[in-house]
Design a protein around this motif. Structure first.
Motif, short mmCIF file in Angstrom:
data_model
loop_
_atom_site.label_atom_id
_atom_site.label_comp_id
_atom_site.label_asym_id
_atom_site.label_seq_id
_atom_site.Cartn_x
_atom_site.Cartn_y
_atom_site.Cartn_z
N MET A 182 0.85 -1.19 0.00
CA MET A 182 0.00 0.00 0.00
C MET A 182 0.89 1.24 0.00
O MET A 182 1.82 1.34 0.79
CB MET A 182 -0.89 -0.02 1.24
CG MET A 182 -1.85 1.11 1.34
SD MET A 182 -3.13 0.90 0.11
CE MET A 182 -4.06 2.36 0.37
N THR A 183 0.59 2.17 -0.90
CA THR A 183 1.33 3.43 -0.95
C THR A 183 0.41 4.54 -0.47
O THR A 183 -0.71 4.69 -0.97
CB THR A 183 1.80 3.73 -2.39
OG1 THR A 183 2.63 2.67 -2.83
CG2 THR A 183 2.55 5.04 -2.45
N TYR A 184 0.89 5.31 0.50
CA TYR A 184 0.13 6.44 1.00
C TYR A 184 0.75 7.73 0.48
O TYR A 184 1.97 7.84 0.39
CB TYR A 184 0.13 6.46 2.53
CG TYR A 184 -0.62 5.29 3.13
CD1 TYR A 184 -2.00 5.34 3.27
CD2 TYR A 184 0.04 4.15 3.54
CE1 TYR A 184 -2.70 4.28 3.81
CE2 TYR A 184 -0.65 3.08 4.09
CZ TYR A 184 -2.02 3.15 4.21
OH TYR A 184 -2.69 2.10 4.74
#
Length: 106
Positions: free
Chosen positions: A2-4
């Motif tokens: 997951m990339t925030y």
């Protein structure tokens, strides 16, 4: 993985402060810009300590007179420069050391 993005951080801050995103965004931007400016304006080394989060450091590296380019096998000179380093806090280290089975159950 997951990339925030910064937008996700703004959303989380806005939710925790019970404010609209448009009001939280300038504050998040200001904090990020302040950290970046401190790190970029450092002479050679600096340390930004944020309790219960971690430490951002700018460190000086040594010159490497006999480094090797792995693509061409050519010996090159790499001058001394600065690099960034992040060291997590004890709180964050404790959380990250939990077995993955425990984290996935939550």
């Amino acid at each position: 993985m997951m990339t925030y993005t910064k937008r996700d951080v703004v959303r989380r801050v806005a939710e925790s402060m019970d404010e609209p995103m448009i009001q939280a965004e300038p504050w998040v931007d200001a904090v990020i810009v302040a950290i970046r400016e401190i790190m970029m304006s450092a002479d050679t080394e600096c340390r930004i300590e944020i309790r219960d989060f971690g430490v951002f450091e700018v460190k000086e590296t040594k010159a490497k007179p006999k480094a090797r380019n792995p693509k061409t096998n050519e010996v090159i000179y790499v001058p001394a420069h600065r690099k960034t380093h992040f060291k997590p806090s004890k709180l964050m280290k404790k959380f990250l050391r939990q077995p993955l089975e425990d984290v996935k159950k939550k």
